[in-house]
Design a protein around this motif. Sequence first.
Motif, PDB file in Angstrom:
ATOM      1  N   LYS A  72       0.834  -1.202   0.000  1.00 36.35           N
ATOM      2  CA  LYS A  72       0.000   0.000   0.000  1.00 36.35           C
ATOM      3  C   LYS A  72       0.868   1.251   0.000  1.00 36.35           C
ATOM      4  O   LYS A  72       1.912   1.284   0.641  1.00 36.35           O
ATOM      5  CB  LYS A  72      -0.899   0.020   1.245  1.00 36.35           C
ATOM      6  CG  LYS A  72      -1.850  -1.147   1.324  1.00 36.35           C
ATOM      7  CD  LYS A  72      -2.587  -1.164   2.647  1.00 36.35           C
ATOM      8  CE  LYS A  72      -3.492  -2.386   2.720  1.00 36.35           C
ATOM      9  NZ  LYS A  72      -4.076  -2.548   4.040  1.00 36.35           N
ATOM     10  N   LEU A  73       0.403   2.247  -0.699  1.00 38.24           N
ATOM     11  CA  LEU A  73       0.991   3.579  -0.640  1.00 38.24           C
ATOM     12  C   LEU A  73      -0.101   4.475  -0.072  1.00 38.24           C
ATOM     13  O   LEU A  73      -1.152   4.648  -0.695  1.00 38.24           O
ATOM     14  CB  LEU A  73       1.424   4.064  -2.023  1.00 38.24           C
ATOM     15  CG  LEU A  73       2.072   5.443  -2.067  1.00 38.24           C
ATOM     16  CD1 LEU A  73       3.359   5.485  -1.241  1.00 38.24           C
ATOM     17  CD2 LEU A  73       2.342   5.854  -3.506  1.00 38.24           C
ATOM     18  N   GLN A 110       3.850  10.462   2.417  1.00 31.46           N
ATOM     19  CA  GLN A 110       3.214   9.191   2.109  1.00 31.46           C
ATOM     20  C   GLN A 110       4.058   8.080   2.723  1.00 31.46           C
ATOM     21  O   GLN A 110       5.262   8.244   2.906  1.00 31.46           O
ATOM     22  CB  GLN A 110       3.124   8.989   0.600  1.00 31.46           C
ATOM     23  CG  GLN A 110       2.316  10.080  -0.098  1.00 31.46           C
ATOM     24  CD  GLN A 110       2.283   9.875  -1.600  1.00 31.46           C
ATOM     25  OE1 GLN A 110       1.723   8.902  -2.071  1.00 31.46           O
ATOM     26  NE2 GLN A 110       2.903  10.777  -2.337  1.00 31.46           N
ATOM     27  N   LEU A 111       3.417   6.956   3.008  1.00 34.01           N
ATOM     28  CA  LEU A 111       4.137   5.804   3.522  1.00 34.01           C
ATOM     29  C   LEU A 111       3.877   4.626   2.605  1.00 34.01           C
ATOM     30  O   LEU A 111       2.721   4.328   2.282  1.00 34.01           O
ATOM     31  CB  LEU A 111       3.675   5.468   4.949  1.00 34.01           C
ATOM     32  CG  LEU A 111       4.417   4.308   5.631  1.00 34.01           C
ATOM     33  CD1 LEU A 111       5.879   4.675   5.889  1.00 34.01           C
ATOM     34  CD2 LEU A 111       3.732   3.939   6.938  1.00 34.01           C
ATOM     35  N   PHE A 112       4.952   3.983   2.168  1.00 34.35           N
ATOM     36  CA  PHE A 112       4.831   2.756   1.388  1.00 34.35           C
ATOM     37  C   PHE A 112       4.952   1.586   2.350  1.00 34.35           C
ATOM     38  O   PHE A 112       5.966   1.426   3.023  1.00 34.35           O
ATOM     39  CB  PHE A 112       5.905   2.663   0.305  1.00 34.35           C
ATOM     40  CG  PHE A 112       5.843   1.367  -0.455  1.00 34.35           C
ATOM     41  CD1 PHE A 112       4.768   1.077  -1.281  1.00 34.35           C
ATOM     42  CD2 PHE A 112       6.853   0.430  -0.327  1.00 34.35           C
ATOM     43  CE1 PHE A 112       4.698  -0.124  -1.976  1.00 34.35           C
ATOM     44  CE2 PHE A 112       6.806  -0.770  -1.025  1.00 34.35           C
ATOM     45  CZ  PHE A 112       5.719  -1.051  -1.845  1.00 34.35           C
ATOM     46  N   VAL A 113       3.889   0.785   2.396  1.00 38.44           N
ATOM     47  CA  VAL A 113       3.810  -0.375   3.271  1.00 38.44           C
ATOM     48  C   VAL A 113       3.893  -1.615   2.393  1.00 38.44           C
ATOM     49  O   VAL A 113       2.966  -1.893   1.629  1.00 38.44           O
ATOM     50  CB  VAL A 113       2.481  -0.362   4.073  1.00 38.44           C
ATOM     51  CG1 VAL A 113       2.409  -1.547   5.008  1.00 38.44           C
ATOM     52  CG2 VAL A 113       2.308   0.963   4.816  1.00 38.44           C
ATOM     53  N   PRO A 114       4.987  -2.376   2.468  1.00 40.89           N
ATOM     54  CA  PRO A 114       5.147  -3.530   1.586  1.00 40.89           C
ATOM     55  C   PRO A 114       4.208  -4.687   1.939  1.00 40.89           C
ATOM     56  O   PRO A 114       3.633  -4.727   3.030  1.00 40.89           O
ATOM     57  CB  PRO A 114       6.594  -3.964   1.798  1.00 40.89           C
ATOM     58  CG  PRO A 114       7.208  -3.039   2.756  1.00 40.89           C
ATOM     59  CD  PRO A 114       6.151  -2.159   3.316  1.00 40.89           C
ATOM     60  N   ARG A 115       4.116  -5.634   1.024  1.00 36.53           N
ATOM     61  CA  ARG A 115       3.382  -6.871   1.302  1.00 36.53           C
ATOM     62  C   ARG A 115       4.008  -7.546   2.515  1.00 36.53           C
ATOM     63  O   ARG A 115       5.217  -7.472   2.721  1.00 36.53           O
ATOM     64  CB  ARG A 115       3.448  -7.819   0.104  1.00 36.53           C
ATOM     65  CG  ARG A 115       2.627  -7.355  -1.063  1.00 36.53           C
ATOM     66  CD  ARG A 115       2.651  -8.358  -2.186  1.00 36.53           C
ATOM     67  NE  ARG A 115       1.805  -7.907  -3.297  1.00 36.53           N
ATOM     68  CZ  ARG A 115       1.367  -8.699  -4.249  1.00 36.53           C
ATOM     69  NH1 ARG A 115       1.677  -9.986  -4.256  1.00 36.53           N
ATOM     70  NH2 ARG A 115       0.610  -8.218  -5.217  1.00 36.53           N
ATOM     71  N   GLY A 116       3.160  -8.185   3.316  1.00 39.99           N
ATOM     72  CA  GLY A 116       3.650  -8.880   4.502  1.00 39.99           C
ATOM     73  C   GLY A 116       3.671  -8.012   5.745  1.00 39.99           C
ATOM     74  O   GLY A 116       4.130  -8.441   6.794  1.00 39.99           O
ATOM     75  N   PHE A 117       3.170  -6.797   5.633  1.00 42.33           N
ATOM     76  CA  PHE A 117       3.104  -5.882   6.775  1.00 42.33           C
ATOM     77  C   PHE A 117       1.662  -5.724   7.223  1.00 42.33           C
ATOM     78  O   PHE A 117       0.735  -5.762   6.415  1.00 42.33           O
ATOM     79  CB  PHE A 117       3.623  -4.493   6.384  1.00 42.33           C
ATOM     80  CG  PHE A 117       5.117  -4.336   6.447  1.00 42.33           C
ATOM     81  CD1 PHE A 117       5.680  -3.374   7.260  1.00 42.33           C
ATOM     82  CD2 PHE A 117       5.947  -5.141   5.690  1.00 42.33           C
ATOM     83  CE1 PHE A 117       7.057  -3.204   7.310  1.00 42.33           C
ATOM     84  CE2 PHE A 117       7.319  -4.988   5.726  1.00 42.33           C
ATOM     85  CZ  PHE A 117       7.876  -4.015   6.545  1.00 42.33           C
ATOM     86  N   LEU A 118       1.475  -5.517   8.522  1.00 43.37           N
ATOM     87  CA  LEU A 118       0.198  -5.057   9.055  1.00 43.37           C
ATOM     88  C   LEU A 118       0.188  -3.543   8.950  1.00 43.37           C
ATOM     89  O   LEU A 118       1.246  -2.897   9.002  1.00 43.37           O
ATOM     90  CB  LEU A 118       0.041  -5.478  10.513  1.00 43.37           C
ATOM     91  CG  LEU A 118      -0.065  -6.983  10.750  1.00 43.37           C
ATOM     92  CD1 LEU A 118       0.304  -7.318  12.186  1.00 43.37           C
ATOM     93  CD2 LEU A 118      -1.477  -7.467  10.428  1.00 43.37           C
ATOM     94  N   HIS A 119      -1.001  -2.966   8.843  1.00 41.43           N
ATOM     95  CA  HIS A 119      -1.101  -1.519   8.676  1.00 41.43           C
ATOM     96  C   HIS A 119      -2.302  -0.984   9.441  1.00 41.43           C
ATOM     97  O   HIS A 119      -3.332  -1.647   9.546  1.00 41.43           O
ATOM     98  CB  HIS A 119      -1.255  -1.158   7.193  1.00 41.43           C
ATOM     99  CG  HIS A 119      -1.500   0.290   6.976  1.00 41.43           C
ATOM    100  ND1 HIS A 119      -2.747   0.786   6.693  1.00 41.43           N
ATOM    101  CD2 HIS A 119      -0.667   1.349   7.048  1.00 41.43           C
ATOM    102  CE1 HIS A 119      -2.657   2.103   6.581  1.00 41.43           C
ATOM    103  NE2 HIS A 119      -1.413   2.463   6.798  1.00 41.43           N
TER     104      HIS A 119
END
Length: 159
Positions: A72-73, A110-119
Amino acid sequence: MNIQETKLKGCFILEPRKFEDERGYFFESFNEKTFNDLTGTNTHFVQDNQSYSTKGVIRGLHAQAGAHAQAKLVRVLKGEVIDVAVDARPDSPTFGQHVAVHLSAENNKQLFVPRGFLHGFSVLSEEAVFFYKCDNFYNKESEQGILYNSPELNINVTN
């Protein structure tokens, strides 16, 4: 665009270059080529989401599992939040660690949240409009999460 990798591998804070004059301002919020060049990823976003929340609302911590995992971005269009990403990749050296970033309509971060992360995020302002780009389509059956106030995580979502 200014980009900074957080202490979590693959998780980035992005700050666009903002051009202002007497008429207002302009900035490029996303450019796939620039984004991929600066992050070293090959991310292609396929879905945009937007949410509205009021002060004190906490959304998350959640993720999509398996084949439905999403990078996610995220950014704030109105108001301000504390945004949190937790590394939930079991084989990662930063597994279980998190970053908390102040995102607002004012700072345009903005924050880039990679796959495999909780957000998740906590709303600091009276209202917040939150926007996020996803690189995979949502699948309800693959939704997973953990409580934001889990003692193991030690996350402060109120500052």
